[in-house]
Design a protein around this motif. Structure first.
Motif, PDB file in Angstrom:
ATOM      1  N   GLY A  71      15.737 -37.700 -17.964  1.00  0.00           N
ATOM      2  CA  GLY A  71      15.170 -36.371 -17.751  1.00  0.00           C
ATOM      3  C   GLY A  71      14.206 -36.320 -16.579  1.00  0.00           C
ATOM      4  O   GLY A  71      14.281 -35.412 -15.736  1.00  0.00           O
ATOM      5  N   VAL A  72      13.284 -37.286 -16.504  1.00  0.00           N
ATOM      6  CA  VAL A  72      12.320 -37.311 -15.403  1.00  0.00           C
ATOM      7  C   VAL A  72      13.033 -37.559 -14.081  1.00  0.00           C
ATOM      8  O   VAL A  72      12.710 -36.950 -13.055  1.00  0.00           O
ATOM      9  CB  VAL A  72      11.242 -38.378 -15.667  1.00  0.00           C
ATOM     10  N   ALA A  73      14.026 -38.451 -14.076  1.00  0.00           N
ATOM     11  CA  ALA A  73      14.777 -38.732 -12.851  1.00  0.00           C
ATOM     12  C   ALA A  73      15.515 -37.485 -12.372  1.00  0.00           C
ATOM     13  O   ALA A  73      15.541 -37.180 -11.162  1.00  0.00           O
ATOM     14  CB  ALA A  73      15.756 -39.874 -13.082  1.00  0.00           C
ATOM     15  N   ALA A  74      16.124 -36.734 -13.316  1.00  0.00           N
ATOM     16  CA  ALA A  74      16.847 -35.518 -12.935  1.00  0.00           C
ATOM     17  C   ALA A  74      15.895 -34.480 -12.339  1.00  0.00           C
ATOM     18  O   ALA A  74      16.204 -33.841 -11.318  1.00  0.00           O
ATOM     19  CB  ALA A  74      17.564 -34.941 -14.154  1.00  0.00           C
ATOM     20  N   ALA A  75      14.727 -34.314 -12.953  1.00  0.00           N
ATOM     21  CA  ALA A  75      13.745 -33.360 -12.423  1.00  0.00           C
ATOM     22  C   ALA A  75      13.272 -33.771 -11.032  1.00  0.00           C
ATOM     23  O   ALA A  75      13.072 -32.922 -10.149  1.00  0.00           O
ATOM     24  CB  ALA A  75      12.561 -33.267 -13.380  1.00  0.00           C
ATOM     25  N   THR A  76      13.130 -35.076 -10.828  1.00  0.00           N
ATOM     26  CA  THR A  76      12.689 -35.577  -9.527  1.00  0.00           C
ATOM     27  C   THR A  76      13.757 -35.362  -8.457  1.00  0.00           C
ATOM     28  O   THR A  76      13.460 -34.973  -7.323  1.00  0.00           O
ATOM     29  CB  THR A  76      12.327 -37.068  -9.634  1.00  0.00           C
ATOM     30  N   VAL A  77      15.024 -35.597  -8.808  1.00  0.00           N
ATOM     31  CA  VAL A  77      16.115 -35.376  -7.856  1.00  0.00           C
ATOM     32  C   VAL A  77      16.196 -33.902  -7.461  1.00  0.00           C
ATOM     33  O   VAL A  77      16.400 -33.557  -6.283  1.00  0.00           O
ATOM     34  CB  VAL A  77      17.455 -35.860  -8.460  1.00  0.00           C
ATOM     35  N   VAL A  78      16.027 -33.014  -8.430  1.00  0.00           N
ATOM     36  CA  VAL A  78      16.054 -31.581  -8.132  1.00  0.00           C
ATOM     37  C   VAL A  78      14.918 -31.219  -7.179  1.00  0.00           C
ATOM     38  O   VAL A  78      15.099 -30.451  -6.212  1.00  0.00           O
ATOM     39  CB  VAL A  78      15.965 -30.764  -9.432  1.00  0.00           C
ATOM     40  N   ALA A  79      13.731 -31.760  -7.412  1.00  0.00           N
ATOM     41  CA  ALA A  79      12.586 -31.462  -6.545  1.00  0.00           C
ATOM     42  C   ALA A  79      12.806 -31.998  -5.137  1.00  0.00           C
ATOM     43  O   ALA A  79      12.501 -31.314  -4.142  1.00  0.00           O
ATOM     44  CB  ALA A  79      11.318 -32.056  -7.150  1.00  0.00           C
ATOM     45  N   VAL A  80      13.339 -33.208  -5.033  1.00  0.00           N
ATOM     46  CA  VAL A  80      13.632 -33.784  -3.713  1.00  0.00           C
ATOM     47  C   VAL A  80      14.685 -32.948  -2.997  1.00  0.00           C
ATOM     48  O   VAL A  80      14.621 -32.728  -1.772  1.00  0.00           O
ATOM     49  CB  VAL A  80      14.077 -35.249  -3.848  1.00  0.00           C
ATOM     50  N   ALA A  81      15.681 -32.456  -3.742  1.00  0.00           N
ATOM     51  CA  ALA A  81      16.726 -31.626  -3.140  1.00  0.00           C
ATOM     52  C   ALA A  81      16.133 -30.341  -2.553  1.00  0.00           C
ATOM     53  O   ALA A  81      16.584 -29.856  -1.504  1.00  0.00           O
ATOM     54  CB  ALA A  81      17.795 -31.291  -4.187  1.00  0.00           C
ATOM     55  N   ARG A  82      15.116 -29.776  -3.218  1.00  0.00           N
ATOM     56  CA  ARG A  82      14.477 -28.572  -2.680  1.00  0.00           C
ATOM     57  C   ARG A  82      13.790 -28.860  -1.341  1.00  0.00           C
ATOM     58  O   ARG A  82      13.761 -28.010  -0.448  1.00  0.00           O
ATOM     59  CB  ARG A  82      13.456 -28.040  -3.678  1.00  0.00           C
ATOM     60  N   LEU A  83      13.243 -30.072  -1.238  1.00  0.00           N
ATOM     61  CA  LEU A  83      12.574 -30.435   0.017  1.00  0.00           C
ATOM     62  C   LEU A  83      13.569 -30.699   1.147  1.00  0.00           C
ATOM     63  O   LEU A  83      13.203 -30.629   2.324  1.00  0.00           O
ATOM     64  CB  LEU A  83      11.717 -31.687  -0.194  1.00  0.00           C
ATOM     65  N   ALA A  84      14.820 -31.047   0.762  1.00  0.00           N
ATOM     66  CA  ALA A  84      15.826 -31.404   1.767  1.00  0.00           C
ATOM     67  C   ALA A  84      16.922 -30.353   1.856  1.00  0.00           C
ATOM     68  O   ALA A  84      18.072 -30.688   2.194  1.00  0.00           O
ATOM     69  CB  ALA A  84      16.422 -32.764   1.435  1.00  0.00           C
ATOM     70  N   ASP A  85      16.613 -29.099   1.526  1.00  0.00           N
ATOM     71  CA  ASP A  85      17.579 -28.005   1.628  1.00  0.00           C
ATOM     72  C   ASP A  85      18.853 -28.276   0.826  1.00  0.00           C
ATOM     73  O   ASP A  85      19.974 -28.062   1.297  1.00  0.00           O
ATOM     74  CB  ASP A  85      17.937 -27.742   3.101  1.00  0.00           C
ATOM     75  N   GLY A  86      18.678 -28.805  -0.384  1.00  0.00           N
ATOM     76  CA  GLY A  86      19.813 -28.986  -1.285  1.00  0.00           C
ATOM     77  C   GLY A  86      20.572 -30.284  -1.113  1.00  0.00           C
ATOM     78  O   GLY A  86      21.568 -30.498  -1.803  1.00  0.00           O
ATOM     79  N   ALA A  87      20.139 -31.170  -0.263  1.00  0.00           N
ATOM     80  CA  ALA A  87      20.838 -32.445  -0.043  1.00  0.00           C
ATOM     81  C   ALA A  87      19.860 -33.590  -0.284  1.00  0.00           C
ATOM     82  O   ALA A  87      19.227 -34.091   0.660  1.00  0.00           O
ATOM     83  CB  ALA A  87      21.414 -32.515   1.362  1.00  0.00           C
ATOM     84  N   PRO A  88      19.676 -34.034  -1.535  1.00  0.00           N
ATOM     85  CA  PRO A  88      18.666 -35.062  -1.837  1.00  0.00           C
ATOM     86  C   PRO A  88      18.903 -36.381  -1.112  1.00  0.00           C
ATOM     87  O   PRO A  88      17.948 -37.088  -0.785  1.00  0.00           O
ATOM     88  CB  PRO A  88      18.774 -35.228  -3.357  1.00  0.00           C
ATOM     89  N   LEU A  89      20.163 -36.729  -0.834  1.00  0.00           N
ATOM     90  CA  LEU A  89      20.442 -38.005  -0.172  1.00  0.00           C
ATOM     91  C   LEU A  89      19.990 -38.009   1.286  1.00  0.00           C
ATOM     92  O   LEU A  89      19.799 -39.077   1.880  1.00  0.00           O
ATOM     93  CB  LEU A  89      21.938 -38.333  -0.257  1.00  0.00           C
ATOM     94  N   SER A  90      19.837 -36.829   1.860  1.00  0.00           N
ATOM     95  CA  SER A  90      19.408 -36.748   3.256  1.00  0.00           C
ATOM     96  C   SER A  90      17.902 -36.537   3.393  1.00  0.00           C
ATOM     97  O   SER A  90      17.387 -36.373   4.499  1.00  0.00           O
ATOM     98  CB  SER A  90      20.147 -35.606   3.965  1.00  0.00           C
ATOM     99  N   ALA A  91      17.184 -36.564   2.281  1.00  0.00           N
ATOM    100  CA  ALA A  91      15.739 -36.348   2.314  1.00  0.00           C
ATOM    101  C   ALA A  91      15.048 -37.526   2.990  1.00  0.00           C
ATOM    102  O   ALA A  91      15.461 -38.675   2.880  1.00  0.00           O
ATOM    103  CB  ALA A  91      15.205 -36.180   0.899  1.00  0.00           C
ATOM    104  N   ARG A  92      13.964 -37.235   3.674  1.00  0.00           N
ATOM    105  CA  ARG A  92      13.194 -38.292   4.320  1.00  0.00           C
ATOM    106  C   ARG A  92      12.378 -39.058   3.274  1.00  0.00           C
ATOM    107  O   ARG A  92      11.952 -38.492   2.268  1.00  0.00           O
ATOM    108  CB  ARG A  92      12.255 -37.695   5.363  1.00  0.00           C
ATOM    109  N   LEU A  93      12.190 -40.351   3.515  1.00  0.00           N
ATOM    110  CA  LEU A  93      11.430 -41.177   2.580  1.00  0.00           C
ATOM    111  C   LEU A  93      10.010 -40.652   2.412  1.00  0.00           C
ATOM    112  O   LEU A  93       9.471 -40.648   1.300  1.00  0.00           O
ATOM    113  CB  LEU A  93      11.400 -42.625   3.074  1.00  0.00           C
ATOM    114  N   VAL A  94       9.413 -40.171   3.502  1.00  0.00           N
ATOM    115  CA  VAL A  94       8.051 -39.684   3.441  1.00  0.00           C
ATOM    116  C   VAL A  94       7.935 -38.440   2.563  1.00  0.00           C
ATOM    117  O   VAL A  94       6.890 -38.165   1.978  1.00  0.00           O
ATOM    118  CB  VAL A  94       7.524 -39.396   4.875  1.00  0.00           C
ATOM    119  N   ASP A  95       9.038 -37.690   2.420  1.00  0.00           N
ATOM    120  CA  ASP A  95       9.041 -36.505   1.556  1.00  0.00           C
ATOM    121  C   ASP A  95       9.289 -36.879   0.092  1.00  0.00           C
ATOM    122  O   ASP A  95       8.702 -36.288  -0.824  1.00  0.00           O
ATOM    123  CB  ASP A  95      10.110 -35.511   2.014  1.00  0.00           C
ATOM    124  N   ALA A  96      10.168 -37.839  -0.112  1.00  0.00           N
ATOM    125  CA  ALA A  96      10.551 -38.205  -1.482  1.00  0.00           C
ATOM    126  C   ALA A  96       9.560 -39.158  -2.143  1.00  0.00           C
ATOM    127  O   ALA A  96       9.464 -39.205  -3.380  1.00  0.00           O
ATOM    128  CB  ALA A  96      11.944 -38.842  -1.481  1.00  0.00           C
TER     129      ALA A  96
END
Length: 518
Positions: A71-96
């Motif tokens: 559950g916590v991992a899923a919430a974190t992935v969703v939050a990271v995706a918001r920072l990366a315009d819907g693409a969590p794998l392309s998020a910058r390390l400094v953001d995630a």
């Protein structure tokens, strides 16, 4: 655990055994002229759950923590995706990084602070407050790291939504789990069952204190000194001599045996310890506490059966959880893949001789629990030997033509995959022996003092003894001793990787041994 690890006796034979327990205890008590209250016993549980079932209930905490992680991992992935315009794998390390470290910190704190123990003294409100504090710490860490890395550009809204989402998720799930744990305790699934040896003043005081606390069940009192033993001790029924525990129907339901005798009676303590040490049940010598605080501490130690802790390198509950997970995954896969072969074998058995395709035999399981083990029938139905009073020999005239082939390749054991899925057996462990099995004219269990130690773990379809050449019938006392020693060696060494290795070498070892009688 899985659905196979039910909290309540199921229709696979456990309910039948529970009914036998009740009848046996009633019959034992009826032999004494006791009052109605004493004959019933003040701790008599409404639901009979054996040690295996209660142990499975305690290990459910590992599922709790796994769901929290997901559950916590899923919430974190969703939050990271918001920072990366819907693409969590392309998020910058400094953001995630702030979100990831905050999530990791709160998950570590949930474990290290013991919030998966669900202790009796830790109420729902205090538990929820602890969860809220842990999430608040994780959120504070995330905001602090985010501000340090981004300054005024910190994504406060995303962090805030992540914090609120994780808070709501963990509060909701832990509230549900706390209610489940309370319900399990109320039904007896997490309440330790003890037997007291010694109808002494120590036992009387222990039982009186336990009645006030109601966090452990005293199922019966045993004492060798029958001449001065009462019919009941503080309402708990007297059930016989100490040796009665060795094969009492109540034994599979006992978690701990308490020796309530004077520790200064060293000879008697040593004698009882030696005799009862053959059981796969922990023995505790009760030192008579002098003060109320000491008595409470002693009872707290006996009653301490919280949900499994998640720390320690050799935690037995964690090891048992991994073993159970391994059993469910591998046994279910094997059952699906082998189902056509099982169907063909069943038909061949039916066509070869009269009688059912499956043979059912009562055998000893974990903590001497009686289980019904399934096998393909390899003997003529009229010659079935449910107690193994006559062990199989080479050219045994009771074995059918198909049965001889099945035994040679150990294919007759395949239906035990169902026993594994139901939680009564494991893929790897000491082979389950028939109740009352004899070696020659003597019951096998009487040939080795440590025989019952084989029952400290679930029996297996294969095991350390099987791949070391000790399999099939045992015709002499030295063969029984070697089997028991190999089984104890396995129990002391058991691990996830050892089990995988034993499974991997079982088929080559069995097929390569053409001389073994099975």
């Amino acid at each position: 655990m899985t659905s196979a690890d039910t909290l309540f006796p199921a229709a696979d034979g456990s309910d039948v055994q529970a009914r036998r327990i009740r009848e046996s205890v009633s019959a034992t008590r009826d032999s004494f002229p006791t009052s109605g209250k004493a004959r019933r016993g003040p701790f008599r549980p409404d639901l009979w759950l054996n040690t295996r079932q209660r142990t499975a209930a305690r290990r459910r905490v590992f599922y709790f923590r796994g769901l929290d992680i997901v559950g916590v991992a899923a919430a974190t992935v969703v939050a990271v995706a918001r920072l990366a315009d819907g693409a969590p794998l392309s998020a910058r390390l400094v953001d995630a990084a702030p979100l990831g470290l905050g999530a990791l910190a709160l998950l570590v704190l949930l474990r290290s602070l013991g919030l998966y123990r669900f202790d009796r003294g830790h109420g729902l409100r205090s538990h929820m407050a602890s969860i809220a504090c842990v999430v608040a710490f994780g959120a504070a860490l995330t905001f602090t790291l985010g501000f340090a890395l981004h300054g005024a550009a910190t994504p406060w809204v995303v962090y805030g939504r992540w914090s609120a989402g994780v808070m709501a998720l963990l509060l909701a799930t832990h509230a549900v789990w706390s209610l489940l744990v309370a319900d399990w305790r109320r039904k007896g699934a997490l309440t330790p069952n003890i037997a007291v040896v010694g109808a002494t003043r120590h036992a009387e005081r222990l039982i009186r204190e336990a009645l006030q606390r109601r966090d452990l069940n005293v199922l019966g009192v045993f004492d060798d000194r029958l001449a001065r033993s009462p019919d009941a001790v503080e309402g708990v029924p007297f059930l016989g001599e100490a040796d009665a525990l060795l094969n009492h129907r109540l034994t599979p339901y006992i978690d701990q045996i308490v020796l309530a005798i004077d520790p200064k009676a060293e000879t008697r303590v040593r004698d009882l310890t030696a005799r009862l040490g053959a059981l796969p049940i922990r023995l505790t010598l009760l030192i008579d506490p002098k003060t109320a605080e000491q008595r409470n501490a002693a009872l707290e130690k006996l009653a301490q059966a919280p949900m499994a802790p998640l720390e320690g390198p050799v935690d037995p509950d964690r090891r048992a959880f991994h073993k159970r997970l391994q059993d469910v995954v591998l046994a279910s896969t094997a059952l699906i893949l082998l189902s056509p072969i099982l169907l063909v074998i069943g038909l061949l058995v039916r066509f070869d001789s009269e009688g059912p395709a499956l043979f059912r035999q009562r055998r000893h399981g974990f903590n001497q629990e009686e289980i019904v083990v399934l096998k393909f029938r390899t003997m003529r139905h009229a010659d079935a030997d449910a107690t193994a009073s006559r062990q199989v020999t080479a050219d045994d005239d009771r074995i059918t033509r198909v049965g001889r082939v099945l035994r040679a390749a150990s294919l007759d054991e395949l239906p035990q995959l169902l026993n594994v899925i139901r939680g009564e057996m494991s893929l790897v462990g000491p082979r389950p022996h028939a109740i009352g099995m004899k070696t020659g004219a003597v019951e096998s269990a009487r040939l080795v003092a440590e025989y019952a130690h084989r029952h400290r773990i679930k029996p297996g379809m294969t095991g350390w003894a099987a791949i070391k050449g000790s399999r099939g019938p045992m015709h002499t006392a030295p063969e029984v001793r070697r089997r028991v020693q190999l089984d104890i060696d396995y129990i002391e060494r058991q691990s996830f990787w050892l089990d995988l290795w034993i499974i991997a070498v079982t088929i080559p070892v069995l097929l390569g041994d053409r001389l073994s009688v099975r």
